[in-house]
Design a protein around this motif. Structure first.
Motif, PDB file in Angstrom:
ATOM      1  N   GLU A 290       0.829  -1.201   0.000  1.00  0.00           N
ATOM      2  CA  GLU A 290       0.000   0.000   0.000  1.00  0.00           C
ATOM      3  C   GLU A 290       0.868   1.259   0.000  1.00  0.00           C
ATOM      4  OE1 GLU A 290      -2.731  -0.170   3.235  1.00  0.00           O
ATOM      5  OE2 GLU A 290      -3.608  -2.086   2.607  1.00  0.00           O
ATOM      6  N   GLY A 291       0.496   2.210  -0.836  1.00  0.00           N
ATOM      7  CA  GLY A 291       1.238   3.462  -0.919  1.00  0.00           C
ATOM      8  C   GLY A 291       2.435   3.421  -1.842  1.00  0.00           C
ATOM      9  N   MET A 292       2.766   2.266  -2.351  1.00  0.00           N
ATOM     10  CA  MET A 292       3.919   2.140  -3.253  1.00  0.00           C
ATOM     11  C   MET A 292       3.472   2.384  -4.684  1.00  0.00           C
ATOM     12  SD  MET A 292       6.410  -1.179  -3.749  1.00  0.00           S
ATOM     13  CE  MET A 292       7.558  -1.283  -5.128  1.00  0.00           C
ATOM     14  N   LYS A 293       4.162   3.281  -5.350  1.00  0.00           N
ATOM     15  CA  LYS A 293       3.840   3.551  -6.746  1.00  0.00           C
ATOM     16  C   LYS A 293       4.170   2.321  -7.589  1.00  0.00           C
ATOM     17  CE  LYS A 293       4.785   6.738 -10.563  1.00  0.00           C
ATOM     18  NZ  LYS A 293       5.575   7.905 -11.017  1.00  0.00           N
ATOM     19  N   ARG A 294       3.229   1.960  -8.428  1.00  0.00           N
ATOM     20  CA  ARG A 294       3.407   0.730  -9.210  1.00  0.00           C
ATOM     21  C   ARG A 294       4.604   0.852 -10.152  1.00  0.00           C
ATOM     22  NH1 ARG A 294       0.607  -3.706 -10.818  1.00  0.00           N
ATOM     23  NH2 ARG A 294       1.365  -4.585 -12.773  1.00  0.00           N
ATOM     24  N   PRO A 295       5.636  -0.015  -9.983  1.00  0.00           N
ATOM     25  CA  PRO A 295       6.779   0.019 -10.901  1.00  0.00           C
ATOM     26  C   PRO A 295       6.541  -0.873 -12.116  1.00  0.00           C
ATOM     27  CG  PRO A 295       7.251  -1.494  -9.127  1.00  0.00           C
ATOM     28  CD  PRO A 295       5.847  -0.977  -8.886  1.00  0.00           C
ATOM     29  N   VAL A 296       7.376  -0.716 -13.129  1.00  0.00           N
ATOM     30  CA  VAL A 296       7.346  -1.590 -14.312  1.00  0.00           C
ATOM     31  C   VAL A 296       8.745  -2.185 -14.461  1.00  0.00           C
ATOM     32  CG1 VAL A 296       7.029  -1.738 -16.798  1.00  0.00           C
ATOM     33  CG2 VAL A 296       5.540  -0.245 -15.445  1.00  0.00           C
ATOM     34  N   PHE A 297       8.843  -3.489 -14.330  1.00  0.00           N
ATOM     35  CA  PHE A 297      10.129  -4.167 -14.431  1.00  0.00           C
ATOM     36  C   PHE A 297      10.323  -4.846 -15.795  1.00  0.00           C
ATOM     37  CE2 PHE A 297       9.245  -4.819  -9.704  1.00  0.00           C
ATOM     38  CZ  PHE A 297       9.980  -3.716  -9.323  1.00  0.00           C
TER      39      PHE A 297
ATOM     40  N   ARG B 156       7.481 -11.121 -28.547  1.00  0.00           N
ATOM     41  CA  ARG B 156       6.541 -10.271 -29.280  1.00  0.00           C
ATOM     42  C   ARG B 156       5.109 -10.605 -28.834  1.00  0.00           C
ATOM     43  NH1 ARG B 156       8.059 -11.634 -33.895  1.00  0.00           N
ATOM     44  NH2 ARG B 156       9.401  -9.867 -34.418  1.00  0.00           N
ATOM     45  N   GLU B 157       4.840 -11.900 -28.655  1.00  0.00           N
ATOM     46  CA  GLU B 157       3.526 -12.319 -28.161  1.00  0.00           C
ATOM     47  C   GLU B 157       3.337 -11.934 -26.697  1.00  0.00           C
ATOM     48  OE1 GLU B 157       1.147 -13.563 -30.070  1.00  0.00           O
ATOM     49  OE2 GLU B 157       2.569 -13.197 -31.703  1.00  0.00           O
ATOM     50  N   LEU B 158       4.408 -12.070 -25.905  1.00  0.00           N
ATOM     51  CA  LEU B 158       4.305 -11.691 -24.489  1.00  0.00           C
ATOM     52  C   LEU B 158       4.054 -10.196 -24.338  1.00  0.00           C
ATOM     53  CD1 LEU B 158       7.099 -13.860 -22.820  1.00  0.00           C
ATOM     54  CD2 LEU B 158       4.658 -14.344 -23.029  1.00  0.00           C
ATOM     55  N   LYS B 159       4.644  -9.401 -25.227  1.00  0.00           N
ATOM     56  CA  LYS B 159       4.417  -7.958 -25.158  1.00  0.00           C
ATOM     57  C   LYS B 159       2.940  -7.631 -25.400  1.00  0.00           C
ATOM     58  CE  LYS B 159       6.262  -3.534 -26.769  1.00  0.00           C
ATOM     59  NZ  LYS B 159       4.962  -2.857 -26.705  1.00  0.00           N
ATOM     60  N   LYS B 160       2.312  -8.353 -26.296  1.00  0.00           N
ATOM     61  CA  LYS B 160       0.876  -8.146 -26.537  1.00  0.00           C
ATOM     62  C   LYS B 160       0.082  -8.427 -25.263  1.00  0.00           C
ATOM     63  CE  LYS B 160       1.124  -9.440 -31.444  1.00  0.00           C
ATOM     64  NZ  LYS B 160       0.705 -10.443 -32.455  1.00  0.00           N
ATOM     65  N   ARG B 161       0.476  -9.494 -24.548  1.00  0.00           N
ATOM     66  CA  ARG B 161      -0.220  -9.832 -23.314  1.00  0.00           C
ATOM     67  C   ARG B 161       0.009  -8.782 -22.235  1.00  0.00           C
ATOM     68  NH1 ARG B 161       1.217 -16.321 -22.865  1.00  0.00           N
ATOM     69  NH2 ARG B 161       1.010 -16.762 -25.106  1.00  0.00           N
ATOM     70  N   VAL B 162       1.258  -8.312 -22.102  1.00  0.00           N
ATOM     71  CA  VAL B 162       1.564  -7.270 -21.121  1.00  0.00           C
ATOM     72  C   VAL B 162       0.727  -6.026 -21.398  1.00  0.00           C
ATOM     73  CG1 VAL B 162       3.356  -5.659 -20.348  1.00  0.00           C
ATOM     74  CG2 VAL B 162       3.890  -8.098 -20.572  1.00  0.00           C
ATOM     75  N   ASP B 163       0.704  -5.613 -22.670  1.00  0.00           N
ATOM     76  CA  ASP B 163      -0.062  -4.411 -23.037  1.00  0.00           C
ATOM     77  C   ASP B 163      -1.558  -4.621 -22.799  1.00  0.00           C
ATOM     78  OD1 ASP B 163       2.309  -3.253 -23.776  1.00  0.00           O
ATOM     79  OD2 ASP B 163       2.058  -3.642 -25.928  1.00  0.00           O
ATOM     80  N   TYR B 164      -2.043  -5.828 -23.103  1.00  0.00           N
ATOM     81  CA  TYR B 164      -3.473  -6.139 -22.914  1.00  0.00           C
ATOM     82  C   TYR B 164      -3.856  -6.009 -21.437  1.00  0.00           C
ATOM     83  CZ  TYR B 164      -7.569  -9.130 -22.292  1.00  0.00           C
ATOM     84  OH  TYR B 164      -8.785  -9.643 -21.924  1.00  0.00           O
ATOM     85  N   PHE B 165      -3.066  -6.632 -20.562  1.00  0.00           N
ATOM     86  CA  PHE B 165      -3.390  -6.596 -19.134  1.00  0.00           C
ATOM     87  C   PHE B 165      -3.200  -5.191 -18.552  1.00  0.00           C
ATOM     88  CE2 PHE B 165      -2.525 -11.293 -19.268  1.00  0.00           C
ATOM     89  CZ  PHE B 165      -3.831 -11.681 -18.931  1.00  0.00           C
ATOM     90  N   ALA B 166      -2.246  -4.431 -19.085  1.00  0.00           N
ATOM     91  CA  ALA B 166      -2.060  -3.058 -18.600  1.00  0.00           C
ATOM     92  C   ALA B 166      -3.289  -2.210 -18.914  1.00  0.00           C
ATOM     93  CB  ALA B 166      -0.805  -2.456 -19.230  1.00  0.00           C
ATOM     94  N   LYS B 167      -3.817  -2.346 -20.126  1.00  0.00           N
ATOM     95  CA  LYS B 167      -5.016  -1.582 -20.500  1.00  0.00           C
ATOM     96  C   LYS B 167      -6.227  -2.043 -19.683  1.00  0.00           C
ATOM     97  CE  LYS B 167      -3.482  -0.734 -25.256  1.00  0.00           C
ATOM     98  NZ  LYS B 167      -3.719  -1.052 -26.683  1.00  0.00           N
ATOM     99  N   LEU B 168      -6.361  -3.357 -19.505  1.00  0.00           N
ATOM    100  CA  LEU B 168      -7.482  -3.894 -18.753  1.00  0.00           C
ATOM    101  C   LEU B 168      -7.396  -3.467 -17.289  1.00  0.00           C
ATOM    102  CD1 LEU B 168      -9.907  -5.616 -19.495  1.00  0.00           C
ATOM    103  CD2 LEU B 168      -8.596  -7.649 -18.819  1.00  0.00           C
ATOM    104  N   ARG B 169      -6.179  -3.466 -16.729  1.00  0.00           N
ATOM    105  CA  ARG B 169      -5.999  -3.036 -15.346  1.00  0.00           C
ATOM    106  C   ARG B 169      -6.398  -1.579 -15.171  1.00  0.00           C
ATOM    107  NH1 ARG B 169      -1.137  -4.118 -15.115  1.00  0.00           N
ATOM    108  NH2 ARG B 169      -1.318  -6.234 -14.260  1.00  0.00           N
ATOM    109  N   ALA B 170      -5.957  -0.743 -16.106  1.00  0.00           N
ATOM    110  CA  ALA B 170      -6.301   0.679 -16.021  1.00  0.00           C
ATOM    111  C   ALA B 170      -7.811   0.878 -16.096  1.00  0.00           C
ATOM    112  CB  ALA B 170      -5.604   1.433 -17.146  1.00  0.00           C
ATOM    113  N   ARG B 171      -8.476   0.088 -16.936  1.00  0.00           N
ATOM    114  CA  ARG B 171      -9.929   0.203 -17.065  1.00  0.00           C
ATOM    115  C   ARG B 171     -10.635  -0.238 -15.790  1.00  0.00           C
ATOM    116  NH1 ARG B 171     -11.459  -3.463 -21.405  1.00  0.00           N
ATOM    117  NH2 ARG B 171     -10.042  -2.140 -22.588  1.00  0.00           N
ATOM    118  N   ARG B 172     -10.193  -1.405 -15.211  1.00  0.00           N
ATOM    119  CA  ARG B 172     -10.839  -1.931 -14.012  1.00  0.00           C
ATOM    120  C   ARG B 172     -10.610  -1.032 -12.807  1.00  0.00           C
ATOM    121  NH1 ARG B 172     -11.596  -7.450 -15.589  1.00  0.00           N
ATOM    122  NH2 ARG B 172     -12.668  -7.093 -17.570  1.00  0.00           N
TER     123      ARG B 172
END
Length: 437
Positions: free
Chosen positions: A401-408, A418-434
């Motif tokens: 709690e209180g920790m700014k979300r990092p990106v590793f 290339r396929e994993l990047k699609k998944r990372v981007d997909y979940f990032a957009k979905l997370r932002a929406r949720r």
């Protein structure tokens, strides 16, 4: 039986045979072959001689490049008495005698250049014994070593000496040396042009070894010049320079790793086989190949790690030399695989962040709550079970709690990532929406 009382004149004894390497030993620094960088007027040794002042030196280079000769000529060029010892045969009592003789010589107005061959073979205490005599000017130390001084010599000794790197002789240098030998012998080598090139290769950059080979060749009673095949049948090639625990070990494994990383299968196979020919344990190479797979390829080709492990297992089942082919095939696969260090970088970044944040606890909603007290304290409250969420993804925050979300993890557009990047981007957009909702 000879007459012990015979007073008739005796025939002068034949002079002892002098090896070719001794007969061709340079008499001036200008005659030294292959070390122009350090002996030129603008080079470190050339500048010292021009000033008439010689500092303590460590001459580092492979065998047969002129370390002893250069030390002797430096002594002559600076009017210092030349004293040579070997660390292999010299003990502490011998060193005391050398230092005492140098002290007496200094009192009489002459300095001493002490040349120590194989200086890396002295232990720490013996190396420390040189320091006071170097500092008060009793001796000017010139040590010779084939090993990396930074690994083998004390820091105190290195701080008082300049390291001069001598290079292995090139084929052009060896050809000049062969021509000088032919002038001394008064005849050309009985070899075809191809065999002559093979002879230079056999010397492997070692001038002394070349002169010894030339002496062997000229001693043969030949009716016609030898070709390459005939020469190879008579002479054995020198073993390649390789020390499984010394600098060459690290140099060659670095060359193999960087060739794989650089996607060059031919260079990678060359360094791989160089190490095998030098006697390297194939299991060490198998371990390093697995490391390359996880460090430099990672998830760009998840199969790479499996190929290395299968190659290692095949080697263990077949043994040498057949099993080494499986490792060689793993080398080729790694060199041609798509490269990514994204996983490696993500791991290092996550470790750095873990060290920085110390003991930050997980947020309450993802803590386990096996007791009533823990439930009353809020453990596990409001946890969203992902399988019950739309798309099987809740989008909750799992960082403290209180920790700014990092990106590793930042997968590149290469290989499977290339396929994993699609998944990372997909979940990032979905997370932002949720989370936004």
């Amino acid at each position: 039986m000879p007459d012990l009382f015979d007073q008739s004149p005796q025939k002068p004894a034949e002079p002892a045979h002098r090896p070719l390497a001794d007969r061709l030993r340079p008499r001036h620094l200008s005659e030294v072959i292959g070390q122009e960088k350090v002996l030129a007027p603008e080079g470190p040794l050339g500048a010292m001689l021009a000033s008439g002042s010689l500092s303590n030196l460590i001459l580092w280079g492979p065998p047969g490049v002129g370390k002893t000769t250069i030390a002797r000529l430096l002594a002559e060029g600076t009017d210092l008495a030349f004293v040579q010892i070997s660390a292999i045969f010299t003990g502490v009592p011998d060193l005391r005698k050398v230092f005492e003789a140098a002290r007496l010589r200094r009192e009489q107005g002459r300095g001493t250049l002490l040349f120590v061959d194989e200086i890396h073979r002295f232990n720490k205490a013996q190396q420390d014994g040189f320091l006071p005599h170097m500092e008060d000017g009793t001796i000017t130390l010139v040590g010779a070593t084939t090993e990396n001084p930074s690994f083998e010599l004390n820091a105190a000794l290195l701080s008082r000496a300049q390291v001069i790197v001598l290079e292995r002789l090139t084929l052009a240098d060896l050809e000049r040396l062969a021509q000088r030998a032919e002038q001394e012998l008064g005849r050309a080598l009985p070899l075809t042009a191809d065999a002559r090139e093979a002879l230079l290769d056999m010397a492997d950059g070692d001038g002394r070894a070349l002169l010894n080979l030339i002496e062997q060749v000229t001693a043969w009673k030949l009716r016609a010049p030898l070709d390459r095949e005939a020469l190879a049948a008579r002479l054995m090639r020198r073993a390649a320079k390789y020390d499984k625990s010394g600098e060459e070990h690290y140099n060659l494994i670095s060359a193999l790793h960087k060739s794989v990383r650089g996607s060059d299968p031919d260079a990678a196979l060359y360094w791989f086989t160089r190490m095998l020919e030098g006697g390297e344990d194939p299991r060490f190479l198998a371990r390093r190949l697995v490391r390359m797979a996880v460090e430099d390829i990672g998830l760009a080709d998840p199969q790479a790690q499996a190929v290395c492990l299968q190659g290692w297992e095949t080697y263990e089942r077949l043994g040498s030399p057949e099993g080494e082919l499986a490792l060689a095939q793993a080398v080729i696969y790694l060199a041609l695989a798509p490269k990514s260090n994204a996983g490696y970088m993500a791991y290092n970044a996550a470790r750095a962040e873990a060290r920085r944040t110390g003991s930050e606890p997980p947020p309450l909603h993802i803590r386990n709550a096996p007791t009533r007290l823990m439930k009353d304290l809020g453990y596990g409250r409001d946890y969203a079970y992902d399988h019950d969420a739309e798309d099987g993804f809740s989008g909750q925050d799992y960082f403290p709690e209180g920790m700014k979300r990092p990106v590793f993890y930042l997968p590149p557009e290469r290989g499977f990532e290339r396929e994993l990047k699609k998944r990372v981007d997909y979940f990032a957009k979905l997370r932002a929406r949720r989370q936004g909702g």
